[in-house]
Scaffold this motif. Structure first.
Motif: not given
Ligand SMILES: NC(=O)c1ccc[n+]([C@@H]2O[C@H](COP(=O)([O-])OP(=O)(O)OC[C@H]3O[C@@H](n4cnc5c(N)ncnc54)[C@H](OP(=O)(O)O)[C@@H]3O)[C@@H](O)[C@H]2O)c1
Length: 291
Positions: A158, A190, A226
């Protein structure tokens, strides 16, 4: 005997230097030695002859491959291009590294996993990519690790930066336009390009690096979806916009993605003492930096 950072002082060549990771690496690795930042126009990594000629001309101590075919959905219909850049080119670079007695740093992805484990993935877990992108990246890993060179394959996840085309910049742009609907049933971590570039730098400076080559997970810590990532971005930039959670089924894409692809990066810490930060701190750091 390798002295601290000596390999990098011979020179560092970054391929794919104009991508989001390549741009940050170019800045972060500069203090380690002379950096040649090559974009696609300078060297097409899919052309074996050009790769060899480029490495022969520059004779670096370290080759860093930031190039990749990263269009996850388009890869489903552009097999040849994806395999050429993600599977074959890393082998060309590894052969060129062997000929130049250079180290190779290469990057891979959490999408080599199918997401079925339900717990953070370790390096020894079997891979089972769901799509062409993940499969092509897995073959690239294998190509690099099969060569008798000092090579580091860093699987990350990510990836984003404050500029370029990525999830962070997309959410910032869309948040200015109206309410968002974001997938909430895919989980991962991420990881900022800055965190990954700094980990790369720490590896190259490590006194044991010459003996520590291999496959490592290199992602921030923690887990989110997400949707969670989007909410954190919206909050951090102060946007007043609704972020509605949706399912993967409500957002169909050409490529299937793992539902859970958290990477356990403890091996990097155990072997080389490199600790990656929580994803939320890395995000705050990225948003704090002004150009
Ligand atoms: N982005 C993510 O979410 C993510 C997640 C996990 C792992 N990774 C991995 O992290 C690494 C860096 O990704 P990134 O996000 O920085 O990718 P990126 O922004 O798409 O950059 C890739 C770069 O490679 C270049 N490139 C493509 N084909 C080339 C060729 N034939 N010759 C030379 N250069 C070529 C691209 O140039 P053009 O712009 O001209 O095409 C681009 O500058 C990759 O290995 C990727 O697989 C990324």
């Amino acid at each position: 005997m390798e002295t601290l950072g000596a390999q990098a002082r011979r020179g560092i060549v970054i391929f794919g230097a104009h991508g989001q990771l390549g741009r940050v690496l170019t800045r972060v690795l500069a203090p380690l030695g002379p950096v040649q930042a090559l974009g696609r126009a300078d060297c097409d990594v899919g052309d074996e002859e050009v790769v060899h000629a480029t490495v022969r001309r520059l004779m670096p101590g370290v080759i860093v491959n930031a190039s990749a075919y990263t269009a996850v959905d388009r890869a489903e219909s552009e097999h040849a291009a994806a395999y050429r850049i993600n599977a074959q080119a890393p082998g060309f670079l590894a052969d060129a590294a062997a000929a130049a007695d250079a180290w190779l740093v290469h990057y891979s992805t959490d999408y080599v996993f199918d997401g079925g484990k339900g717990a953070p993935y370790e390096e020894r877990d079997p891979t089972a990519p769901l799509g062409v992108y993940g499969d092509s990246k897995r073959r690239g890993e294998e190509a690099v690790l099969a060569r008798p060179i000092v090579a580091f394959v860093l699987r990350t996840a990510w990836l984003y930066d404050r500029e370029g085309r990525n999830f962070l910049t997309t959410i910032r742009r869309l948040a200015a336009a109206g309410p968002l609907r974001i997938v909430a049933d895919q989980y991962g971590t991420p990881t900022s390009a800055m965190v990954l570039a700094e980990a790369t730098s720490a590896i190259l400076r490590h006194p044991e690096a010459v003996r520590a080559g291999g496959l490592y997970h290199a992602a921030c810590t923690g887990v989110t979806s997400w949707h969670g990532f989007a909410c954190a971005i919206v909050e951090a930039v102060g946007a007043k916009v609704e972020v509605a959670p949706i399912t993967t089924a409500e957002y169909p894409t050409a490529a299937r993605r793992p539902a859970y692809s958290v990477l356990d990066s403890r091996l990097l810490q155990e072997r080389l003492g490199i600790v990656l930060p929580p994803w939320s701190r890395a995000l705050a750091d990225v948003l704090r930096v002004r150009p």
